[in-house]
Design a protein around this motif. Structure first.
Motif, PDB file in Angstrom:
ATOM      1  N   ALA A 189       0.837  -1.206   0.000  1.00 53.63           N
ATOM      2  CA  ALA A 189       0.000   0.000   0.000  1.00 53.63           C
ATOM      3  C   ALA A 189       0.866   1.249   0.000  1.00 53.63           C
ATOM      4  O   ALA A 189       0.625   2.190  -0.760  1.00 53.63           O
ATOM      5  CB  ALA A 189      -0.918  -0.013   1.217  1.00 53.63           C
ATOM      6  N   LEU A 235       2.439   1.852  -3.364  1.00 54.38           N
ATOM      7  CA  LEU A 235       1.459   2.353  -4.324  1.00 54.38           C
ATOM      8  C   LEU A 235       1.197   3.832  -4.095  1.00 54.38           C
ATOM      9  O   LEU A 235       1.278   4.654  -5.013  1.00 54.38           O
ATOM     10  CB  LEU A 235       0.169   1.546  -4.178  1.00 54.38           C
ATOM     11  CG  LEU A 235      -0.969   1.950  -5.100  1.00 54.38           C
ATOM     12  CD1 LEU A 235      -0.660   1.512  -6.512  1.00 54.38           C
ATOM     13  CD2 LEU A 235      -2.267   1.331  -4.641  1.00 54.38           C
ATOM     14  N   MET A 236       0.921   4.187  -2.807  1.00 54.06           N
ATOM     15  CA  MET A 236       0.598   5.582  -2.514  1.00 54.06           C
ATOM     16  C   MET A 236       1.792   6.474  -2.791  1.00 54.06           C
ATOM     17  O   MET A 236       1.654   7.573  -3.334  1.00 54.06           O
ATOM     18  CB  MET A 236       0.161   5.709  -1.058  1.00 54.06           C
ATOM     19  CG  MET A 236      -1.239   5.219  -0.841  1.00 54.06           C
ATOM     20  SD  MET A 236      -1.787   5.480   0.828  1.00 54.06           S
ATOM     21  CE  MET A 236      -0.923   4.210   1.676  1.00 54.06           C
ATOM     22  N   GLY A 237       2.981   6.001  -2.410  1.00 51.44           N
ATOM     23  CA  GLY A 237       4.176   6.811  -2.629  1.00 51.44           C
ATOM     24  C   GLY A 237       4.392   7.113  -4.094  1.00 51.44           C
ATOM     25  O   GLY A 237       4.647   8.255  -4.471  1.00 51.44           O
ATOM     26  N   VAL A 295       2.176   7.076  -6.537  1.00 52.22           N
ATOM     27  CA  VAL A 295       1.137   7.985  -7.038  1.00 52.22           C
ATOM     28  C   VAL A 295       1.442   9.412  -6.595  1.00 52.22           C
ATOM     29  O   VAL A 295       1.301  10.369  -7.360  1.00 52.22           O
ATOM     30  CB  VAL A 295      -0.252   7.551  -6.541  1.00 52.22           C
ATOM     31  CG1 VAL A 295      -1.292   8.604  -6.880  1.00 52.22           C
ATOM     32  CG2 VAL A 295      -0.650   6.243  -7.170  1.00 52.22           C
TER      33      VAL A 295
END
Lengths: 304, 205, 320
Positions: A18, A21-23, A25
């Motif tokens: 997670a 992914l967030m990093g 984006v």
């Protein structure tokens, strides 16, 4: 025990995925966000000066930004203006320090490139390099000077003042004689249907073409907005019912020196915007006159 | 509940009609009242919810065999929060105007009961394609509800639809006022109830 | 007796907090006791001893400006001195903007013939008043349920009976204060310094779950009786969007610890007020003859709309 390990490992792995992914984006969108913000402000500024997509800005239009800082040295406070200077001599930016009575104190050249100047942290480190430690400084505001060819076309003032509920963020365009060219509401959180109407053309266009003399003592009137004036304010953008040329001129001269008509059910919001605009122009006119006299006396080669 | 036997079309229509998140399940009411002043807001938030619902459903359906039953709920929360962060960042970067309009509600998708409920009830027991279609149905159902309320409020409050002037005047300014969201939702729910009543009566008689 | 003792303890803590806050607002010069705004266009300076009248009444001995605009001096049209010569009142030509801190410079203060140097005085609104206005603001003026439309699912779910409404309200207030303070701490000292603020949603929701779990465990051990009464509501707390909205608002506005405490407390109490009002009406509603299509949720929504309309009357109100 085995179960606990399985749970921990599972959770750690999913957290890692997670975060990854967030990093990623975040990294991708952060650049786009900054770019889009910049483009939006640029478009708002050009729009205020009357340049739209159908009527693009001429190529010799230049926008220069100057930044104002308050410098504190113990009990003594001075103003520091970060001004763009003409390329050739030093290029880039200079910090001009003026005392509270408008007298020139000092000037420094700053080591900063025009590309980096919009970053607050870059500016701060450039100023820190020239001001010696007991002096501290805080950022105060910025002004954009629009220059067309050799003469100043307008000043663009970003500003913020308290509205009815929270803050109202505006951008104001005034010409060199401090007459208002236009007003744009950038951000506000007033009540929809009431205070939020300050964003409508028929309110914010009322400020257009008010002279400096008028704006100094402008007020808000609770009289209803006359129908013909409303039509005039809304046709400014060139949509709906175009008014004949003669009518436009008579309406303009009729209402030019009138007070601002308050919005129905939102007198306080209207008053807040009017007072905010009035104070912004008053303070700016006072400061730019002092700054200009220092610039001409010290022969500072400013770009604008 | 065993794995679903419904076709994809049934899954989608179930989300829009029978199990409509706003009018039938009465879940995630906050945005339905808070920012349903215009049709555009409804569509934008609807897209965000659709995105989060579909991606979370698919993620959970994909890894359902590896989730330890004890940490089921934290896993759901983590999944939803991740996808909400993604859509939040994307909207903030590429659609700043619409993002500003929706304010805090994009981030609050993380607390929407409807998404967690679908993961718990449907996605953790079904295949990826079925979960995908179920997510689409739920997202569209939410969007349909938001658009319906937004339509009424925008038309009556401002006389416009999607920003285009339709009526040319403003019939009832009251509907734009924040408080009117409650009335609007209440009255529309009552209308749904009434239609159901009439429908059932006809079926019997 | 035990309850009484607890009350006193609470009172003492509050008093200490008050003293601490008042102590923090002292002006910087030893001869000046207090500065304050008065009416719309006056600033009062209170001196520790009597000052010379000729000095005090001379307008040119004072300069005043708003803190962010030190170069723009405010016009002083009159100075009056009280009978005991300890209080000077500066009268300004225009109304003062009290939201901005002001700086007043008094040059060469002269008392009984002695010169006491120059004083640079900060004039601010009373900080405690500001905190109080945040509390009242979150509780009533910007009530999260009726003016921000958050937490509606739980709001409609548990507002059927007064007893459940109060129980839920109290539990919620406890949890929101705990989780908001934790989120504030993490945001200020971890997320922001390391530029990780894009993780705020994940972190905040995690902290909320954590604090719900913690309150659950602690309550179960410490006071099983209380747990029996309030334990049921703990599960519902996490489904309430207010609890995640408050940390987000705190992060957006960069509040300090006291202000965060006040905002979260106000949000919790505001939810309690909203629940109590709604449940009182819904209890009465059970006796009314509601059309069948409106029974249950629809009529509750219409009611909430009426409440929201009346709360609109508080909009924009400012205290202090």
């Amino acid at each position: 025990m085995k179960e606990i390990i399985r749970i921990t490992v599972g959770l750690t792995v999913s957290c890692l995925i997670a975060a990854l992914l967030m990093g990623s984006v975040f990294i991708v969108t952060d650049k786009a966000k900054k770019h889009n913000e910049h483009v939006n402000i640029q478009r708002a500024m050009l729009g205020l000066l009357g340049y739209t997509r159908g009527h693009p800005a001429p190529p010799d239009l230049r926008l220069y930004t100057m930044y104002r800082y308050i410098i504190e040295d113990g009990a003594i406070r001075t103003l520091g203006y970060m001004l763009p200077v003409v390329k050739g001599e030093h290029g880039g930016y200079q910090l001009v320090v003026i005392d509270l009575d408008g007298q020139f104190v000092n000037r420094f050249k700053l080591n900063i490139t025009p590309e980096k100047v919009s970053e607050a942290s870059e500016r701060a480190s450039a100023i820190k390099a020239v001001l010696k430690p007991p002096k501290t400084f805080v950022y105060s505001d910025s002004t954009i000077v629009a220059k067309l060819g050799q003469k100043r076309l307008a000043y663009l003032l970003p500003g913020k003042f308290p509205g009815f509920k929270t803050f109202i963020d505006v951008m104001l365009a005034i010409d060199p004689s401090f007459k208002i060219i236009g007003l744009e509401i950038m951000e506000q959180e007033e009540d929809p249907g009431l205070g939020a109407e300050i964003n409508q053309d028929y309110f914010k266009n009322q400020f257009k073409e008010k002279s400096f003399e008028k704006i100094k003592k402008i007020n808000v009137t609770k009289e209803p907005l006359p129908e013909e004036y409303k039509k005039y304010l809304e046709t400014k953008k060139g949509r709906d019912f175009p008014l004949p040329k003669g009518v436009v001129d008579t309406i303009r001269s009729k209402y030019q020196d009138k007070d601002i008509y308050a919005l129905t059910g939102a007198t306080i919001s209207s008053q807040a915007v009017t007072n905010g605009v009035k104070n912004m122009i008053r303070k700016f006119a006072y400061r730019i006159n002092r700054l200009d006299s220092v610039i001409s006396r010290q022969h500072i080669p400013v770009a604008f | 509940m065993p794995a679903t036997t419904k076709t994809n079309f049934q899954l989608v229509s179930n989300g829009i009609l029978n199990d409509n998140p706003i009018f039938r399940l009465a879940l995630s009411m906050c945005p339905a009242v808070g920012i349903s002043t215009t049709v555009m807001n409804g569509i934008m938030l609807g897209i965000a919810v659709l995105f989060v619902q579909v991606f979370s459903s698919c993620t959970i359906a994909l890894i359902k065999d590896h989730i330890h039953p004890r940490i089921r709920i934290p896993t759901y929360t983590l999944t939803i929060a991740t996808w909400v962060t993604v859509i939040d960042l994307v909207l903030a970067a590429y659609m700043p105007a619409a993002y500003k309009e929706m304010g805090i509600f994009v981030k609050l998708i993380v607390a929407f009961a409807i998404i967690t409920m679908r993961l718990e009830v449907f996605a953790c027991k079904n295949s990826v394609p079925a979960s995908f279609w179920d997510g689409i149905g739920m997202g569209l159902g939410f969007m349909a509800g938001m658009v319906a309320i937004g339509f009424v409020r925008e038309l009556l409050g401002m006389g416009t639809i999607l920003g285009y002037d339709v009526l040319g005047f403003r019939p009832l300014l009251f509907f734009v006022l924040p408080a009117a969201g409650f009335f609007c939702v209440g009255i529309m729910m009552a209308m749904f109830n009434y239609m159901e009543l009439v429908y059932n009566r006809k079926k019997k008689g | 007796m035990k309850i009484l003792g607890r009350k006193y303890l609470l009172l003492n803590i509050l008093l200490i907090i008050c003293l601490f806050l008042i102590g923090g607002c002292k002006p910087e010069h030893r001869f000046v006791k207090k500065t304050a705004f008065k009416d719309t266009n006056k600033i009062v300076i209170e001196f520790a001893g009597p000052v010379d009248e000729t000095w005090a009444k001379n307008r040119s001995n004072y300069t005043a400006c708003e803190k962010p605009d030190p170069d723009i001096r405010l016009k002083i049209i009159d100075v009056s001195l009280s009978a005991d010569k300890k209080k000077a009142t500066l009268v300004f030509a225009d109304d003062l903007n009290k939201n901005q801190p002001h700086v007043v410079t008094a040059t060469k203060i002269s008392s009984e013939g002695k010169s006491l140097g120059t004083a640079i005085l900060n004039v601010k609104k009373f900080y405690l008043g500001y905190l109080f206005s945040i509390l009242i603001g979150a509780m009533i003026i910007n009530n999260f349920v009726f003016t921000k439309y958050l937490g509606l699912c739980v709001f409609f779910g548990v507002s059927q009976k007064k007893s459940t409404a109060v129980g839920m309200g109290i539990t919620f207030t406890l949890v929101i204060v705990a989780s908001a303070m934790m989120s504030w701490f993490i945001y200020q000292f971890v997320l922001q310094p390391y530029r990780l603020d894009f993780l705020q949603i994940v972190v905040f929701i995690g902290l909320v779950s954590l604090s719900v779990q913690a309150v659950d465990t602690i309550l179960r051990k410490v006071n099983p009786l209380l747990f029996k009464a309030f334990g049921v509501y703990l599960v519902l707390v996490i489904a309430n969007c207010i609890i995640i909205a408050v940390p987000l608002i705190l992060a957006d506005n960069e509040y300090n610890a006291w202000e965060s405490l006040m905002l979260s407390l106000g949000a919790g109490l505001g939810f309690l007020i909203a629940l109590f009002l709604m449940s009182s009406v819904r209890e009465r509603l059970e006796l009314a003859n509601v059309p069948p299509t409106y029974r249950g949720l629809p009529i509750a929504f219409v009611l909430a709309g009426l409440f929201a309309l009346s709360f609109l009357g508080f909009s924009g109100m400012s205290i202090f």
